[in-house]
Design a protein around this motif. Structure first.
Motif, short mmCIF file in Angstrom:
data_model
loop_
_atom_site.label_atom_id
_atom_site.label_comp_id
_atom_site.label_asym_id
_atom_site.label_seq_id
_atom_site.Cartn_x
_atom_site.Cartn_y
_atom_site.Cartn_z
N GLU A 204 0.84 -1.20 0.00
CA GLU A 204 0.00 0.00 0.00
C GLU A 204 0.87 1.25 0.00
OE1 GLU A 204 -3.42 2.10 2.85
OE2 GLU A 204 -2.64 0.10 3.32
N VAL A 205 0.50 2.21 -0.83
CA VAL A 205 1.22 3.48 -0.87
C VAL A 205 0.81 4.33 0.33
CG1 VAL A 205 1.56 5.63 -2.16
CG2 VAL A 205 1.43 3.44 -3.38
N LYS A 206 1.80 4.82 1.06
CA LYS A 206 1.52 5.65 2.23
C LYS A 206 2.39 6.90 2.21
CE LYS A 206 0.06 1.86 5.26
NZ LYS A 206 0.26 1.20 6.58
N LYS A 207 1.99 7.86 3.03
CA LYS A 207 2.70 9.13 3.10
C LYS A 207 3.52 9.19 4.38
CE LYS A 207 1.74 14.04 2.30
NZ LYS A 207 0.67 15.05 2.15
N VAL A 208 4.71 9.78 4.29
CA VAL A 208 5.56 9.95 5.46
C VAL A 208 5.12 11.22 6.19
CG1 VAL A 208 7.90 10.27 6.33
CG2 VAL A 208 7.50 8.81 4.34
N GLY A 209 4.48 11.06 7.34
CA GLY A 209 4.06 12.21 8.13
C GLY A 209 3.20 13.18 7.34
N SER A 210 3.48 14.46 7.51
CA SER A 210 2.71 15.50 6.82
C SER A 210 3.50 16.12 5.67
CB SER A 210 2.32 16.61 7.81
OG SER A 210 3.49 17.17 8.40
#
Length: 313
Positions: A204-210
């Motif tokens: 799954e593609v996820k984002k690092v923090g904000s």
């Protein structure tokens, strides 16, 4: 009426520039694949042995011929093993551009990488047929196997298919094997997730923090459920690390056993801890630092008739 000419005309210009080294070839292939797959999602059919795009309307014949021209140019950019043939025939007021059998398989392999996706999943169920046709290549750079300053073993691994390739980092950490890729370019991370999926790994593609950094990540058991080509490449990293004394022998042998035999996991489902309570009741536990993951798992367990607090916590 003019709109049906715009997309293939732009595709033709882009592919021609790529053929003449005036546009990045990989980017052109990915862009074209996304545009053609989008057209298929709306006006096409994808089956196990066929791909068909339907072009209709008053000037459908001209638009269909333009589509054929783009596919001809595409073939000049593809490696021999991906080249395919298509044919066009008329239906009732429409023109069908179709590939069958081995030709369809070649086109599917190309589209498997470039079809629109988000979060590692295709945006149209039609594209799921592409997965079976894919023949990913996994290459380990043996010279890249190294010991990091933090004491972890690391290596570079490239997964490619359909003219696209992504280099991933593999790490042997204290308790797990990790494969990951990260970038500020989300589309590149989506491609990395897609290639992993074609290699048999759910990611799954996820984002690092904000921030503006995206990543895709897979660990031991998920990797052990992947295709043999991927498992073999990772196994070579573990074997060399063991030979050089960089990893504990007992831990390395446990990893090697999983990678050699492979694991069968239900796609999209994580691992759970299953046991019995003091009263003998079945108890399922799942833990995560991601609240969304916990809510998703709770919904899935509810859907199969399990009650939170009684059957799982």
């Amino acid at each position: 009426m003019v709109r049906k000419f715009v997309a293939p005309a732009l595709e033709l210009i882009m592919l021609d520039k790529a053929l003449n080294n005036e546009f990045d070839r990989e980017e052109a292939l990915l862009n074209f694949g996304e545009m053609y797959a989008t057209a298929l999602a709306g006006d096409g059919h994808v089956g196990p042995d066929e791909i068909m795009l339907t072009v209709g309307g008053e000037l459908g014949g001209g638009a269909a011929l333009l589509r054929l021209a783009t596919l001809h140019l595409l073939n000049q950019l593809l490696p021999d093993e991906l080249k395919f043939g298509v044919r066009m025939y008329m239906g009732k007021g429409v023109y069908n551009i179709a590939a069958y059998g081995g030709d369809a398989a070649g086109l599917m392999r190309f589209l498997a990488v470039s079809a629109p996706s988000a979060g590692g999943e295709y945006l149209s169920d039609k594209f799921n047929e592409f997965v079976e046709a894919a023949r990913v290549e996994v290459r380990l750079d043996k010279d890249s196997i190294r010991l990091t300053e933090g004491g972890n073993v690391a290596a570079d691994l490239i997964i490619s298919e359909g003219g696209a390739a992504v280099k991933y980092n593999v790490y042997l950490r204290r308790d797990e094997i990790v494969l990951q890729f990260q970038s500020t370019d989300r589309s590149r991370v989506e491609l990395a997730a897609c290639l992993l999926r074609l290699a048999g790994v759910t990611a799954e593609v996820k984002k690092v923090g904000s921030g503006d950094v995206w990543y895709v990540y897979a660990s031991t058991d998920v990797l052990a459920a992947g295709r043999e080509e991927l498992r073999d490449a990772i196994r070579k990293v573990v074997e060399e690390a063991l030979e050089k004394g960089w990893v504990d022998e007992k831990k390395a042998k446990r990893w090697l056993e999983k990678l050699e035999k492979g694991l069968v996991l239900m796609e999209g489902w994580p691992k759970y801890e299953v046991g019995l309570s003091g009263s003998g009741a079945l108890v399922i536990r799942f833990g995560s630092t991601d609240p969304d993951s916990i809510q998703q798992v709770a919904r899935r367990l509810n859907e199969i008739g399990l009650v939170e607090g009684r059957h799982f916590t």
